[in-house]
Each structure stands twice: as structure tokens, then as C-alpha cells.
Design an enzyme around this catalytic site. Structure first.
Site, PDB file in Angstrom:
ATOM      1  N   ARG A  29       0.836  -1.211   0.000  1.00  0.00           N
ATOM      2  CA  ARG A  29       0.000   0.000   0.000  1.00  0.00           C
ATOM      3  C   ARG A  29       0.865   1.253   0.000  1.00  0.00           C
ATOM      4  O   ARG A  29       0.553   2.237  -0.686  1.00  0.00           O
ATOM      5  CB  ARG A  29      -0.951  -0.021   1.201  1.00  0.00           C
ATOM      6  CG  ARG A  29      -2.010   1.070   1.142  1.00  0.00           C
ATOM      7  CD  ARG A  29      -3.067   0.920   2.199  1.00  0.00           C
ATOM      8  NE  ARG A  29      -2.525   1.084   3.543  1.00  0.00           N
ATOM      9  CZ  ARG A  29      -3.225   0.870   4.662  1.00  0.00           C
ATOM     10  NH1 ARG A  29      -4.494   0.474   4.582  1.00  0.00           N
ATOM     11  NH2 ARG A  29      -2.677   1.042   5.839  1.00  0.00           N
ATOM     12  N   LYS A  82      -3.007   6.716   1.031  1.00  0.00           N
ATOM     13  CA  LYS A  82      -2.861   7.020   2.464  1.00  0.00           C
ATOM     14  C   LYS A  82      -1.931   8.224   2.575  1.00  0.00           C
ATOM     15  O   LYS A  82      -0.736   8.111   2.853  1.00  0.00           O
ATOM     16  CB  LYS A  82      -2.320   5.800   3.217  1.00  0.00           C
ATOM     17  CG  LYS A  82      -2.582   5.885   4.697  1.00  0.00           C
ATOM     18  CD  LYS A  82      -2.486   4.548   5.369  1.00  0.00           C
ATOM     19  CE  LYS A  82      -2.468   4.650   6.870  1.00  0.00           C
ATOM     20  NZ  LYS A  82      -3.640   5.288   7.477  1.00  0.00           N
ATOM     21  N   GLU A 112     -16.485   5.495   5.230  1.00  0.00           N
ATOM     22  CA  GLU A 112     -15.594   4.941   6.256  1.00  0.00           C
ATOM     23  C   GLU A 112     -15.585   5.905   7.443  1.00  0.00           C
ATOM     24  O   GLU A 112     -16.263   6.929   7.427  1.00  0.00           O
ATOM     25  CB  GLU A 112     -14.179   4.734   5.711  1.00  0.00           C
ATOM     26  CG  GLU A 112     -13.480   6.010   5.275  1.00  0.00           C
ATOM     27  CD  GLU A 112     -12.035   5.782   4.822  1.00  0.00           C
ATOM     28  OE1 GLU A 112     -11.428   4.756   5.179  1.00  0.00           O
ATOM     29  OE2 GLU A 112     -11.513   6.668   4.114  1.00  0.00           O
TER      30      GLU A 112
HETATM   31  N1  PMP Z   1      -9.546   4.446   6.938  1.00  0.00           N
HETATM   32  C1  PMP Z   1      -8.734   5.457   7.266  1.00  0.00           C
HETATM   33  C2  PMP Z   1      -9.094   6.843   6.866  1.00  0.00           C
HETATM   34  C3  PMP Z   1      -7.555   5.208   7.990  1.00  0.00           C
HETATM   35  O1  PMP Z   1      -6.726   6.205   8.331  1.00  0.00           O
HETATM   36  C4  PMP Z   1      -7.251   3.871   8.364  1.00  0.00           C
HETATM   37  C5  PMP Z   1      -5.965   3.540   9.069  1.00  0.00           C
HETATM   38  N2  PMP Z   1      -5.797   4.107  10.306  1.00  0.00           N
HETATM   39  C6  PMP Z   1      -8.154   2.851   8.028  1.00  0.00           C
HETATM   40  C7  PMP Z   1      -9.282   3.175   7.290  1.00  0.00           C
HETATM   41  C8  PMP Z   1      -7.892   1.423   8.413  1.00  0.00           C
HETATM   42  O2  PMP Z   1      -6.822   0.880   7.675  1.00  0.00           O
HETATM   43  P1  PMP Z   1      -5.859  -0.229   8.276  1.00  0.00           P
HETATM   44  O3  PMP Z   1      -6.694  -1.418   8.588  1.00  0.00           O
HETATM   45  O4  PMP Z   1      -4.877  -0.504   7.187  1.00  0.00           O
HETATM   46  O5  PMP Z   1      -5.227   0.344   9.483  1.00  0.00           O
END
Ligand code: PMP
Length: 293
Positions: free
Chosen positions: A53, A152, A185
Site C-alpha cells: 500500500r 494514504k 468509512e
Molecule cells: N480508513 C482510514 C481513513 C484510515 O486512516 C485507516 C488507518 N488508520 C483505516 C481506514 C484502516 O486501515 P488499516 O486497517 O490498514 O489500518
């Protein structure tokens, strides 16, 4: 010991020496990317997925990470070892680097790379046992055509505006909808609902990060007899779900019991959610890339 030694560009330095220029475009413009990674019991959980990622986010913003994937992997492991950690939260940041006061990334010669390996601050166990109260907020998730939430990026202002609304509503996390009103989300987590033995999470094109823990849940859910689906849904589907939970590196799998003052299911963490929490913990504690071998 925790986060005493920081990896900065190409070496480990003491925390006090770990300084970045005020002309760094990560600071001036939020121009950069990051990963939040966890280590449990001397192993880095889902390390390869996080690296994939990271390099995909870099590609999307045309950022040339000065370390190749193998070097980056070693740098992360080296940083955890230098801080003598078995369980850690690792923050890996790559910014565009030092430039002038204009926003043009071409003026930045070399990206800044930093890795912090720190003790983790766990959410209180009470949240896992009793669930969270959350709220939907007015701030919409960035549309993918503007700033794709799959990147990200260091630019979290969209999520921070939503978090301010959650704070005002007196809840711990905000659910963000996309521009069409579909659930996207949370500010730092992905969201799932369960209805009639079906597990549903929004597809990433709705405007959600492809969370690594989201991926783990999608992978293991069929073991519990759940049908798995990535499809769009609305606030109505949230309110009428049997169960709801969030996933993220910091939160892991955390139950939601109230949304906008509507009780979800029985008002207690659901049966499937509890099984998924247990499964997640088992995987996190027993699988991953060894740090000290
Ligand atoms: N959505 C957002 C906006 C995030 O910043 C994160 C990570 N903190 C997630 C979803 C979850 O992703 P991950 O499972 O890879 O931590």
C-alpha cells in the site's frame, strides 16, 4: 524503551536529533504518504500488505521513495530492534521533502523518510466488551476524483473535520458518507455491518481506504458462516443492521453499539463481531514477519 531511536532518511538518530526542515512539503502542504503498522509478540503483522500500500500510494502521487522495498523493510525492522520492542505501533512517513515556499513538487530534490517505532497505546478493553457509540457527520469523505481516499496521504484534514464533529457530538468516532450519501468509512477506520448473516463493507470506490484489517476480516469471515459482500449502503442500513464494527490498525476490530442514538441490534456487541475479534487477536498474536530472527 520506546521510540528513543528514530530512522530519519538513511540512519537511526536519537529522538532529540530527529528533526525535519520547516521547508519540508510534508509540513507545508501535507504532501506525502504514510503507513501505520503494528507488531505483536515480536512479529510485524501483515507487513507485506502495508509495504504494497505504501508503494502504491507513492506511485499515485508520483513520489519516488529513495529506499527500495527490501531496504524499507529492513529499515523498519532495524528501527523496531533498535528500540527493543516486541509489541509496537510503527509510523512510517515519506514526504516530498524540502522545497521552496511554492507547492510545486518538482522543486523538492529528495523525499524525507522517517520511521518511528513506539509503544502502543491500546484502546481500553471496555470498548471491546461494551462497544462504541458513534455518529454520522456532515463532513463528506473526499471524492475519489479529487483526492482518492485509497491514497494514504499526509493530508488528513478531511478526516480531522469529521473528528471535530464527533467530538462535538460526544462520541469517539465519526462515520463519513460520500458525496452521494453512501457510507464510506470512519476518520481512521473502515466500517462493516452484518445483516441476516451477511457481512457488508463499502467498496473502496465509494471513498474508503483499502484497510489492511478490513482485508483480514473479509478473508476470515466465511469461516464463521458469513456471506461476504462489498456493496454500497446508506445510513438506513446502518440503523437497521444486526451488528456493526470498525476495523483499523490502532482499533483492530471494535464493536459499535449505537449510531446517531439508534441502538444497533441488541445494543451489545454482536455474536459474529465477538468471534471476529477473537479470530483477529489470534492471527495478530501468532502470524507475521519475525523481527528478531
Ligand atoms: N480508513 C482510514 C481513513 C484510515 O486512516 C485507516 C488507518 N488508520 C483505516 C481506514 C484502516 O486501515 P488499516 O486497517 O490498514 O489500518
Amino acid at each position: 524503551m520506546s521510540s528513543e531511536k528514530i530512522f530519519l532518511n538513511d540512519e537511526l538518530v536519537e529522538k532529540e536529533e530527529a528533526k525535519v526542515s520547516v521547508f519540508d512539503h510534508g509540513f507545508l502542504y501535507g504532501d506525502g504518504i504514510f503507513e501505520g503498522i503494528r507488531a505483536y509478540n515480536g512479529r510485524v503483522f501483515r507487513f507485506e500488505e502495508h509495504l504494497t500500500r505504501l508503494y502504491e500510494s507513492a506511485k499515485a502521487i508520483k513520489l519516488d521513495i529513495p529506499l527500495d522495498r527490501a531496504e524499507m523493510k529492513e529499515a523498519v525492522l532495524e528501527t523496531i530492534r533498535a528500540n527493543e520492542l516486541e509489541d509496537a505501533y510503527i509510523r512510517l512517513v515519506v514526504s516530498r521533502g524540502v522545497g521552496d515556499l511554492g507547492l510545486d513538487p518538482q522543486k523538492c530534490d529528495e523525499p524525507t523518510v522517517l520511521i518511528i517505532a513506539s509503544d502502543i497505546e491500546l484502546y481500553p478493553e471496555d470498548f471491546y466488551e461494551n462497544g462504541l457509540e458513534v455518529a454520522t457527520v456532515a463532513t463528506r469523505r473526499n471524492i475519489p476524483e479529487a483526492l482518492n481516499p485509497r491514497i494514504k496521504s499526509l493530508n488528513y484534514l478531511n478526516n480531522i473535520l469529521a473528528k471535530i464533529e464527533a467530538n462535538q457530538a460526544g462520541v469517539l468516532e465519526a462515520i463519513m458518507l460520500n458525496n452521494e450519501g453512501y457510507v464510506a468509512e470512519c476518520t481512521g477506520d473502515n466500517i462493516f455491518i452484518i445483516k441476516d448473516d451477511k457481512l457488508i463493507t463499502p467498496p473502496t470506490y465509494v471513498g474508503a481506504l483499502k484497510g489492511i484489517k478490513r482485508g483480514v476480516v473479509l478473508e476470515v469471515a466465511p469461516e464463521f458462516g458469513l456471506e461476504v459482500s462489498e456493496e454500497v449502503f446508506t445510513r438506513h442500513d446502518l440503523y437497521t443492521a444486526d451488528e456493526c464494527f470498525l476495523t483499523g490498525t490502532a482499533a483492530e476490530v471494535i464493536p459499535v453499539v449505537t449510531i446517531d442514538d439508534r441502538q444497533i441490534g441488541s445494543g451489545e456487541p454482536g455474536g459474529y463481531t465477538k468471534q471476529l475479534i477473537e479470530k483477529f487477536r489470534d492471527l495478530a498474536n501468532n502470524t507475521g514477519t519475525p523481527i528478531y530472527e
